[in-house]
Design an enzyme around this catalytic site. Structure first.
Site, PDB file in Angstrom:
ATOM      1  N   ARG A   1      20.077 -22.053 -23.420  1.00  0.00           N
ATOM      2  CA  ARG A   1      21.407 -22.381 -22.877  1.00  0.00           C
ATOM      3  C   ARG A   1      21.320 -23.530 -21.887  1.00  0.00           C
ATOM      4  NH1 ARG A   1      23.770 -20.814 -18.064  1.00  0.00           N
ATOM      5  NH2 ARG A   1      26.047 -21.071 -17.974  1.00  0.00           N
TER       6      ARG A   1
ATOM      7  N   HIS B   1      31.651   8.914 -33.172  1.00  0.00           N
ATOM      8  CA  HIS B   1      30.642   9.774 -33.788  1.00  0.00           C
ATOM      9  C   HIS B   1      31.160  10.515 -35.019  1.00  0.00           C
ATOM     10  CE1 HIS B   1      26.691  11.097 -33.890  1.00  0.00           C
ATOM     11  NE2 HIS B   1      26.604  11.871 -32.802  1.00  0.00           N
TER      12      HIS B   1
ATOM     13  N   ASP C   1      26.685   7.465 -37.047  1.00  0.00           N
ATOM     14  CA  ASP C   1      25.610   8.297 -36.490  1.00  0.00           C
ATOM     15  C   ASP C   1      24.758   7.477 -35.521  1.00  0.00           C
ATOM     16  OD1 ASP C   1      23.858   6.738 -38.079  1.00  0.00           O
ATOM     17  OD2 ASP C   1      24.128   8.096 -39.767  1.00  0.00           O
TER      18      ASP C   1
END
Length: 504
Positions: A313, A474, A478
């Site tokens: 950067r 959820h 998973d």
């Protein structure tokens, strides 16, 4: 006699062709009245003479005492109309009135700003659809206005004069054609005075800007978008402003510490409770977070070494600044997330209310949680999968400019499919982000810290460390899927050169 005058009037109509001329007799009231170019006089004795103007083959009209040539003018008959709050989309039924730009008695034109309102999604400027005078304002500042109900009463002009101060006997067809051309040219560029001023200050021709408002009207967002896209353009030099001379530094006695001024104003203490309604952004948060409580959240956190990205950067920052764009770390975070979503599309999906169908989103529209004076807003960088890192940076610059000026539109705040929260810009390392329905995943980025770490040779080195916290729905995602996505996102940032292999 009256019959003689009516016969003369019919002859005049045939002479003037498309120009409608009516004479006003006595004190009768008519919508159209004849007005002399220099003075108004009632015509009493009318006769015809030889043609004196080559523009006509027939006789010219002359008053017995003095020659008068005529033009058409209109008498203005005003009517009061109720200017109602139109549907601004997204199912919004009420808004909070933030500011009025007009007062009773003010004259407004089409597309002039009337007021600014705040919905639960964005701040919107309401503009006038009429030319006229404000006669009544229905709401005060901080009131709740409802869609379909009147905002103001406007006394409009029923008919407007369209022929300039010229002798219609000269060449009426040419005058009408010129005026029509001016009207057509005027409709090509529709913008409020504030937008025109913004364009003028930035040396932008409105004819070169594509308007996204109603009837292709140019909005402030269009001007800012145009500025953001002109990264390689050579703009006219702006006048240089010499900085003010530095204030002399006074020597301080030893032992006295200098105290920096607080950025936020000091509020006065009051011993009285205060109750105020939930409105605007807070009202939207109540609605969104109440829906988010129904989602079972799975949390996952990771540490990312950004040492190589910090170096990259630093090398690219000067290049982007030459092109007019400020380069932060966020464009790299967004692009890495988009590359990760290509491998794990379940994170860029949505679940229907009945939990029966999953919709996989084709576009990677990633929202950026932004702290503003109004509260938490989440502008969206859209179609990141098709953008370069530089293009993502340019879009971020645009959204940040609009957010600072409180001009983010509904289109900038909707359509998100995934979210990143840069909470680390304020402080903190780990967080527990809350999913924004109907999305299924969100990430919270902590601050970058310089910490000691071991390298491959077991030597202690200085490393730039950042923590990230993920939350996923959820019900359909998973833990293993979230962990694999996080590992892939981490690898792109720790080895930014590896992103080149997957960039398209």
């Amino acid at each position: 006699s009256v019959p003689g005058k009516m016969a003369a009037l019919r002859t005049v109509r045939n002479v003037l062709g498309s120009v409608s001329v009516r004479l006003r007799f006595g004190t009768s009231r008519t919508a159209l009245r004849q007005v002399c170019v220099h003075h108004y006089r009632s015509c009493s004795n009318i006769h015809f003479t030889k043609p004196e103007y080559p523009a006509f083959n027939k006789s010219s009209l002359r008053n017995s005492t003095q020659s008068r040539f005529f033009r058409s003018s209109t008498a203005v008959n005003g009517q009061v109309v109720q200017f109602k709050l139109s549907d601004i989309g997204e199912g919004i039924t009420e808004v909070h009135v933030k500011e009025w730009y007009v007062n009773v008695g003010d004259t407004v034109s089409q597309f002039d700003s009337i007021c600014e309102v705040q919905s639960d999604k964005a701040s919107v400027t309401i503009t006038s659809r009429y030319d006229g005078v404000i006669r009544k304002i229905y709401y005060s500042v901080d009131d709740i206005a409802y869609v379909g109900k009147p905002l103001v009463d406007i006394e409009t002009e029923a008919v407007r004069a369209v022929i300039p101060e010229q002798d219609v006997v000269e060449a009426p067809a040419v005058l009408n054609e010129e005026h029509t051309h001016q009207e057509i040219k005027g409709q090509k560029v529709l913008a409020t005075p504030a937008v025109r001023r913004l364009a003028m200050e930035n040396n932008i021709k409105l004819s070169e800007v594509v308007g996204t408002g109603k009837d292709e009207r140019i909005l402030k967002e269009d001007i800012l978008n145009y500025l953001a896209k002109q990264t390689g353009a050579i703009l006219p030099p702006s006048p240089e402003i010499s900085p003010p001379p530095p204030e002399p530094v006074l020597s301080k006695p030893k032992g006295i510490l200098s105290v920096s001024k607080p950025k936020t104003p000091i509020l006065e203490f009051t011993d009285k409770d205060r109750t105020e309604p939930v409105k605007g952004i807070q009202k939207a948060m109540v609605k969104t977070m109440s829906a988010a409580l129904k989602i079972p959240h799975f949390g996952y956190s990771e540490e990312v070494n950004l040492t190589r990205l910090v170096k990259l950067r630093k090398e690219l920052k000067a290049v982007t600044e030459e092109r007019g764009i400020k380069l932060s770390y966020m464009p790299f975070f967004l692009k890495a997330a988009s590359l990760g979503l290509l491998q794990h599309p379940i994170l860029n999906s949505s679940l229907d209310e009945n939990c029966q169908f999953i919709t996989y989103k084709a576009s990677h529209n990633i929202g950026i949680a932004m702290d503003t004076q109004q509260g938490l807003l989440v502008p969206v960088v859209k179609n990141i999968q098709a953008l370069s890192v530089f293009e993502v940076a340019a879009e971020l610059n645009r959204l940040q400019t609009l957010g600072s000026a409180n001009h983010l539109g509904t289109n900038d705040l909707t359509g998100g499919t995934f979210t990143l929260s840069n909470i680390g810009s304020i402080g903190g390392t780990y967080a527990k982000p809350v999913i924004l329905p109907p999305e299924v995943a969100i990430g919270a980025i902590g601050k970058i810290q310089v910490l000691p770490r071991f390298n491959d040779k077991d030597e202690v080195i200085k490393a730039h460390i950042m923590n990230v916290s993920w939350s996923a729905d959820h019900r359909i995602i998973d833990g293993a899927t979230m962990a694999r996505f996080s590992n892939l996102w981490k690898s792109y940032l720790e080895n930014p050169a590896s992103m080149l292999l997957d960039l398209k």
